[in-house]
Each structure stands twice: as C-alpha cells, then as structure tokens.
Design a protein around this motif. Sequence first.
Motif, short mmCIF file in Angstrom:
data_model
loop_
_atom_site.label_atom_id
_atom_site.label_comp_id
_atom_site.label_asym_id
_atom_site.label_seq_id
_atom_site.Cartn_x
_atom_site.Cartn_y
_atom_site.Cartn_z
N UNK A 1 80.92 47.89 -9.35
CA UNK A 1 81.92 47.78 -8.29
C UNK A 1 81.44 46.86 -7.16
N UNK A 2 82.35 45.98 -6.71
CA UNK A 2 81.96 45.05 -5.65
C UNK A 2 82.11 45.71 -4.29
N UNK A 3 81.24 45.31 -3.38
CA UNK A 3 81.30 45.82 -2.01
C UNK A 3 82.26 44.93 -1.23
N UNK A 4 83.52 45.32 -1.16
CA UNK A 4 84.52 44.44 -0.57
C UNK A 4 84.27 44.21 0.91
N UNK A 5 83.64 45.17 1.58
CA UNK A 5 83.37 44.97 3.01
C UNK A 5 82.33 43.88 3.22
N UNK A 6 81.46 43.69 2.23
CA UNK A 6 80.46 42.62 2.30
C UNK A 6 81.08 41.30 1.84
N UNK B 1 90.48 45.89 -2.52
CA UNK B 1 90.09 46.51 -3.78
C UNK B 1 90.84 45.90 -4.96
N UNK B 2 92.01 45.31 -4.68
CA UNK B 2 92.82 44.70 -5.74
C UNK B 2 92.49 43.23 -5.96
N UNK B 3 91.60 42.68 -5.12
CA UNK B 3 91.29 41.25 -5.17
C UNK B 3 90.00 41.00 -5.95
#
Length: 751
Positions: free
Chosen positions: A140-145, A185-187
């Motif tokens: 899972x990617x850290x979208x906030x980063x 989260x969808x990107x």
Amino acid sequence: YSSFTASNKHTSQIHELTRQNTSTIERVVPWFLNTMPASYFAQVPEEFRTDHIKAISAIQDASMDMHMNLSTHLPDGRQVLTFIRPGNEPGRLLQLVNELPWDHNTDKYLPLSRVQVFTSKDESLSMSIFVYGEEMPSEPIAVDVMGSRILDYAQDVQRGKYLHDHRAPDPSNLFTRENLLEYMQSCSETYLLRSDPRRFLKQRLLYDQVSGTEGMAISIEESLTNDTGTYWIDIAVTNSLPQVTLENCARLLKLHNFDVLRSHLDVVADGNNGNVTLLRMVVSPLAGTVVTESIFRNLQCELKRAKWLDPQTMDLIFDRYPWLGVKRGEVITAFCSLMHPIMAKTNPLGFSKANIYDAVTKTRYIPYASSVADLFLDRFNPQAPLPDESFISRAQELRASIDADVEDTATAELLLKMIEIVEHTLKTNIYLPNRYALGLRLDPRIMDAEEDERELPFGVLFVHGRRFNAYHVRFRDISRGGMRLVTPASSEQYALESARHYDECYGLAFAQQLKNKDIPEGGSKAVNLINVSGLSESGKNFVMRKSVKAFTDTILDLIVESKDINENMVDYLGKKEVLYLGPDEQVIPEDINWIVQRAALRGYETPNAFMSSKPRAGINHKEYGVTSEGVNVYLDVALRRALGIDPKTDSFTIKMTGGPDGDVAGNEIKILIREYGENAKIVGIADHSGCAEDPEGLNHDELLRLVNNNLCISNFDPSKLSSDGIVHLADNDEGAKARNNMHNRLEADAF
C-alpha cells in the motif's frame, strides 16, 4: 601476425565507436536538458529520461531522422510505448493514436492508463509516452507522502492564499486534508507524484462533477505561461476506454484547427461506478485560426457528444465530410438506420442497411442529405423554431430539387423518405447539451405503408446511439412492457436483425397489449439492437451496459419535464407522456438499479415505477416466475381443451423461443418439469445465441443447469442430445438461419 592485426583492428574500432558515442552524448545531453520543457523533467521518471537520451544519441550517431519507437515492460507487467518524432507536425497525436496497438477485443487487453506528450522548446522533436496496464504497487502506498506537495498546496488554497490568483481554484470542502486523502486512495502513485498541485485540484473538481454518472466535464482556460496563445483543456469522462477518449479528442481538435502541444492522461477509480479518465491538453490554434468563444462552446458540446457517437457517424464527420459537423452527421446516420426496417419491406436487397447508407452519403448526394438534416435542425431549434409555413415551403422546395436533380431513383426515394421522417417527428432531444444518444418521438404512421391494415400503435420512440439502435412501441397512453437486448454475433446477422427490428418490437408490443387486456396498463415493448460484432466477452458486456444507459436516458429526455429540457426542446406532440419498462432478455440487475436511480436523478415523478423487478422492491419476476406461471395456466387449459391432452398423464411436445437465461422461458422450463415431469418433451428452444433441437426432447437436467447458471441455449452440452439432436450457433449464417426458422420447421403440440 594476422591474428595480432585483426585484434588491433577490433580494438581500434571499439575505441573509435566509444569515442564517437561519448562525443555524441556530450553534445546531446546539454541540448536535451535545455530544450525539453520543465514539465517533462517533473513528470517523467529518471530511468525513462536516460533511455530517451540514449535513443536520441543513437539516432544522431547514425545520422538518421529523429524517428524511433521504444517498447519497455515494467516489473509490475505494464507496457510503456515511447514514440520519438521530428518536429511538431499538426495532428501528430492523432497519427500516433491510430498507430497504437488495439486489442480491446481480446482477452490480452491492457487498458491505456497514462499518456504524456511533450514538444521540445525548439520544436525539433516531440515525445509521446503511452503506458498500458494498471499500476500495481507491491505494498500500500503512503498517499500522504506521495501527495504531500498537493496537500500543502490545498492547505494554502483553503487558507485563502490564492484568492487573488484567478488561475487557482477557490477553497472547497473537497480540498480538506481528510477528503483529499480519501480521494488519493483511488489515484495511482505516478499520478500523485508527477501531477502539478494546481492542476490536480482542478481535475479533482471535474472528477466530482462526473463521479457516479456516465457524464463528461470540460474546462478550457488560456495558458498564462510562456506558451503564448495556447490553451489548457481539461476533461473528465466516466467509463470510456481511455484510448477511445484520447482518439476522439484528438480528432475533434484537429477538426477545429487546434494542434496538441502537450497531453497527459490518467485514470482514477470511481468505486462501483467504474473509473474516470482525466485528460489534459495544451493546445494551440493553427495559423490563420481565429479563436472565439463560440468555437470553444461548439468544441465543448462536440467533445461531450464524442463519447456517445456511433463509429459510422464519426467516420462520416471526421474522415469523409468534416464540413457536415456533428449534429448533421448524427441526424443522417440516425435517419439511415431508421429507414432500414421501413424500406427493406419493399426491396430487401436494394434497400439493405449498407446500401441505404452508401447511397445517401455518396459525394453526389450528400448535399441533399445535409439539406434534410438542416431542415430537421431548423424545425427543432429551440432558439428560433422554423414556423409551420416556412417548414412546409422548404420541404416542398427540397422535394422538387430532389425530383429534378437526383437521377438515381433508389437514392431519390431514400432522400424523400428522410423528409417524411422530419415531418413525422414530434419531439427530439437533438439540442440537449448532455444527451447520451439521439432520440425521436415519432408519429407511428411513418413506420408503415398507407395500405398496411394492422393496428396503429399509440406511440413510437426511436433512439440512435453508439453501436445501437432501439425502438419503444406502445399501444396505449399508459403502457408497460419489457426491454430486451438483441446482440447478433456477426455483422451479417446484425443487418438481418436490423431489417426486422421494428416489426419484432411491434409484434412483441402487440402481444403484450393482448396479454394486458384486463388491466389498466396497455402493452408496450422496447428492443435495443446492439452491434457487438468482433468484440470479446468483456467488450460485449461493456457495450451492452452502455447501450442500456444511453437508451433509457434518452427516453427520459423525451418524457421528463424540467427547465433545461423545456429550454432546449421544441414539442409538437403537446402532451405529457408516461412510460413504464420491465426487464427482458439480457437485462441484468445492475441495469435495473441504474435505470431507477437515473430516473430519480432526472426528476421522473415515479422513478420506482419506471422499471419493474427491482432487486429490493416488489416481486422479482425472474426469481418467482410470475409471468411464466400465468403462461403455463393458459398452456394447460389449451392442451386439455383444444388437443384433448392431459399433461399430467399424457406425453406432449413443445417448442419455445426464448432462452433458458431469460425471465419467461427460463421459468417456464422449470415449471414444465415441475408440473409434468417427463411428459413434457421440449423439442426445440431458440434464443439470441442459437437453438437446440431434439425430437426425443431436450435433456431436462441439462436445461435446468442452463437455467440455474443463467446461460443461453448455445451452452447446451451436445453430449446430452439423442442421435437426432443438434445445437445450432447463431454466430454463422447457417446457424442463424436455423435459429430464425426453428419455430416454423419443428412440429410440436404447443409453441
């Protein structure tokens, strides 16, 4: 000695090649760094940039034109195609899109997920990068980063830092940190890392306009960077194949004399609704093009239509006669489709579907077809509808011109019939800005010859859309009947079905009218004929679901009253209409739910009544076999009274049209087996996919397997047939012919 000499030669060659290569790279790298736009370095990963420099160095080393194609496979399975081309030729993007691999009709299909197009500052080269396949991060990617730059910019927007910058978006609840993190989260990781924050937020607003719908949102603004005289075009479109979206936009921009300097495409998930393609382009008008607001208004309108245009219409207006424009082209192809079942009755071969289209669109006769389209458009122009006297006068003049100048009698007959269609159209959605298809409310008299003595329907609707044509026929003001999808397996079979399309819909609606004789609602039927020839199973399903949406939304265009509709529609019918639908062949619960939700969104007064058999409301026809139980009562009475057969004790034969995956036929199979067991010999069943025949009776267990698994008759296991049994598939001419005449060939006690 000779070996030593050869070794020296090899060493010398290697040294010279290394020296030349080093020299070339030393020359290319500074030039490349200085001439490629800043957006290229911000959005293209370093390893890709290195490959590009190596490729350009190799081209220059070989003194070749700046022309190379690169193909790379990423570790996660994605494929990257890079096209390096010399200069910045107008229409370059469209050329490249036409060269892209197209395997959507196969199971190996990888969706186009990202596009980047760049032009060097000195316009000596263009670079186009196409990425196929979905990005699959190993964890899972850290979208906030990944999206930290975007989040920081959004925070400044929310604080009002850019209130005086008209290029920046206004503060919005969509830009709060919590809401943006949820959206991210969808990107894809690449989209978050490589997007300009301002552009990302602009696209977030467009995404919100179309999320959960089948629509398209467009934003056009002048570029205020160094690209003087250029414009940003941002597009968000739901559930459209990205490659098709890109091609449609490139074709329309070329048609309106715009060149694409840069382009970026990304795909963002939209929950259960599918996905949204986000396309942004920097475009420049070609020399001599005067840019006005009206040009952009037309461009926006036509971009929205492009998603729903039939390929035949696109060929007509983009490739053959660009001067026609979208509306006229759509009217012409719609009229050709509408004429086919009318004209084929008099001359099936001469007025085949292909012959009608070819005749009307020949270079010699297209001006007359265009004039008929103009007559139609002027009559229904909501800003200045053509008065009746002027309309009658123009129609007469056009008839006289055709009679005098069109020497081919068949073509003249077709053009005159097109004028009749205009005269018999009472309502159309042609001017609605967000329509999905072209719909006509017709005076039913246009569909039959004057000498035809059969009962005239109360009303007829015709809808022409992308890869489909559809009729809705009803025999009373308030009527109900099913909507079925017909999907011929070949283009030849599609043409045959088109010829009898209206008559099939009429016959089914009339039968429903007879069946409804004791209830307030009259009988109706909707038949949507869909061109799925050459598509894979996934492609076929995609087109079918789209066709259902386009057809039903167009019906709503013609019957719903709203401010937008009233302002953009001329109504010669002059009365409110109420329609009710039900599910029939190949309509699935997903379709039913969407139709009801769409009816509510569009303002239909009784949306839950617009479509029956909703999964969580009322009685599910398919689950409980409501219609079939009634049919079987009539069958039982007829067998006993007309033939003297007691089906409980005597054997009888039956043939059926309607597949085991259908509502009525599937449940009737179950009821026949439940009530009469082995006494019921089903000697033949035909549906859209083919037919199965067995004089000994089709195997009951195998039929129940098909019913329970929602499978059509083409899936019948041939090993379960007797020695005289056979299964015909409708994907070939012989099988289609056998399917079409099965009900006449087979002898049975009941049909």
